[in-house]
Motif scaffolding. Structure first.
Motif, short mmCIF file in Angstrom:
data_model
loop_
_atom_site.label_atom_id
_atom_site.label_comp_id
_atom_site.label_asym_id
_atom_site.label_seq_id
_atom_site.Cartn_x
_atom_site.Cartn_y
_atom_site.Cartn_z
N ALA A 170 3.73 5.21 -5.13
CA ALA A 170 3.65 4.52 -3.84
C ALA A 170 5.03 4.25 -3.26
O ALA A 170 5.25 4.37 -2.04
CB ALA A 170 2.89 3.20 -4.01
N LEU A 171 5.98 3.90 -4.11
CA LEU A 171 7.35 3.65 -3.67
C LEU A 171 7.95 4.93 -3.08
O LEU A 171 8.59 4.90 -2.02
CB LEU A 171 8.19 3.14 -4.84
N GLU A 227 6.26 7.42 -1.80
CA GLU A 227 5.52 7.77 -0.59
C GLU A 227 5.82 6.81 0.56
O GLU A 227 5.48 7.10 1.71
CB GLU A 227 4.02 7.78 -0.88
N SER A 228 6.46 5.67 0.26
CA SER A 228 6.73 4.65 1.28
C SER A 228 8.18 4.63 1.71
O SER A 228 8.62 3.67 2.34
CB SER A 228 6.32 3.27 0.74
N GLY A 229 8.93 5.68 1.37
CA GLY A 229 10.27 5.82 1.95
C GLY A 229 11.44 5.85 1.00
O GLY A 229 12.58 6.03 1.45
N ALA A 285 4.05 -1.24 -1.47
CA ALA A 285 4.21 -0.19 -0.45
C ALA A 285 4.66 -0.80 0.88
O ALA A 285 5.52 -0.25 1.57
CB ALA A 285 2.91 0.58 -0.29
N ASP A 286 4.07 -1.95 1.26
CA ASP A 286 4.46 -2.61 2.51
C ASP A 286 5.94 -3.01 2.47
O ASP A 286 6.68 -2.79 3.44
CB ASP A 286 3.61 -3.87 2.73
N THR A 287 6.37 -3.59 1.38
CA THR A 287 7.76 -4.01 1.24
C THR A 287 8.70 -2.81 1.26
O THR A 287 9.76 -2.84 1.89
CB THR A 287 7.95 -4.81 -0.06
N ALA A 288 8.31 -1.73 0.57
CA ALA A 288 9.14 -0.53 0.53
C ALA A 288 9.31 0.07 1.93
O ALA A 288 10.41 0.49 2.30
CB ALA A 288 8.53 0.50 -0.41
N ARG A 289 8.22 0.10 2.70
CA ARG A 289 8.32 0.65 4.07
C ARG A 289 9.28 -0.17 4.92
O ARG A 289 10.07 0.37 5.70
CB ARG A 289 6.94 0.73 4.71
#
Length: 264
Positions: A40-41, A43-45, A249-253
Motif C-alpha cells: 500500500a505504501l 502504491e500510495s506514492g 495509505a492516506d498518510t502516505a498519499r
C-alpha cells in the motif's frame, strides 16, 4: 552495475519532485499485514521502500517504532521472515526495497548468506545505521558481488574525513541524519540537515536523502528543497497502528504530495 535506488530517485527528479522514502517495520502488527502495508505504501506514492526487521535492541528508534517492533517480536517474527516478506512485496511492486537493519543480526545470519538471500528475494540493498564503511569490509565485498545497494548514515557531527569515506562507500544515496538522536517526529527540523547535505555534495555525494524527524507534507517539501529525498518512518508506523492499512495509505498519499514542491 546500476543502482536501482539511485534510478528511482532520478526518476522522481525527472518528474520534477524529490523522492519519498517510506519506512515500515516488518512483522507489524503481523507478517501478512506488514506485507500488505508495504504494498500500500508503494502504491500510495513511495519511491523507495525501507523495511526494518524488528530487533531486540533498537537503539536508534523512537517510542512508536520500538513499540511496533516489540509487537512483531512477540508475534514470533524471525530474521528469515525478512526474505519471505521482501519476496512477497517485490512480486507486487516495482519500486526498490531496502532493508534497514542493525548489524548484529546480519553478522549472526552470515554476511554473504544475508546478501545472497536478500538479492534472491528481490531486495535492492541495505541501510546499516550502526556500522561504518571501515568496519564493514565483508559487507562491501558482498554488496559488490551481489549488486546490492549499501546506504550508510552521515551525521552533522561527522568530520569531513569520515563523510568522505561514507560518500565513497555508499550507493543509492547517503542517509543524511537531520538531528542527532533517535527517530521520531519533531516539530522543527534541524537546520543542521541542510548544512550537512551541502557538505556531502561538496565531497561528491550524488544523492542525499534526509531522515529522522520528518512527519508532515510541509516538512517533506522543506527537505526536498535542498535534498534528493525525504525519509519518513514514525508518522507512517503511527498511521498503520491507528488506522490500519487504509490509514497508512492516506498518510502516505499526503506525504507524497509534499515532494512535488521540489526545486530540481
Amino acid at each position: 552495475m546500476t543502482s536501482r535506488v539511485a534510478a528511482a530517485i532520478d526518476a522522481a527528479h525527472a518528474e520534477g519532485r524529490g523522492a519519498f522514502v517510506g519506512y515500515l517495520p516488518l512483522g507489524f502488527p503481523d507478517l501478512e499485514t506488514s506485507i500488505e502495508a508495504a504494498v500500500a505504501l508503494a502504491e500510495s506514492g513511495a519511491d523507495v521502500l525501507e523495511l526494518g526487521p524488528p530487533y531486540s535492541d533498537p537503539v536508534m528508534d523512537g517510542v512508536v517504532i520500538q513499540e511496533a517492533t516489540q509487537v512483531a517480536l512477540a508475534a514470533g517474527f524471525r530474521l528469515r521472515d525478512t526474505f519471505t516478506a521482501v519476496r512477497a512485496i517485490a512480486a507486487r511492486v516495482d519500486i526498490p526495497i531496502l532493508v534497514m537493519t542493525y548489524w548484529n543480526p546480519v553478522l549472526q545470519y552470515g554476511v554473504d548468506r544475508f546478501a545472497d538471500d536478500l538479492a534472491a528475494a528481490g531486495g535492492a540493498g541495505l541501510i546499516t545505521p550502526d556500522i561504518t564503511p571501515d568496519a564493514a569490509p565483508d559487507w562491501l565485498a558482498a554488496s559488490e558481488r551481489t549488486g546490492l545497494d549499501r546506504v550508510f548514515l552521515a551525521a552533522p557531527m561527522s568530520t569531513d574525513e569520515r563523510l568522505r569515506m561514507i560518500v565513497e562507500a555508499s550507493t543509492g544515496f547517503v542517509y543524511t541524519v537531520s538531528t542527532m538522536g533517535i527517530t521520531g517526529e519533531r516539530t522543527e527540523l534541524d537546520a543542521a540537515a541542510r548544512t550537512l547535505v551541502g557538505r556531502l555534495r561538496e565531497l561528491g555525494a550524488v544523492h542525499a536523502c534526509v531522515g529522522i524527524g520528518i512527519s508532515t507534507p510541509d516538512q517533506v517539501a522543506g527537505v526536498v528543497d535542498y535534498a534528493d529525498g525525504a525519509i519518513v518512518g514514525t508518522a507512517l508506523v503511527r498511521a498503520l497502528r491507528d488506522g490500519g492499512v487504509a490509514g497508512l495509505a492516506d498518510t502516505a498519499r499526503a506525504l507524497a504530495a509534499g515532494t512535488a514542491r521540489a526545486r530540481v
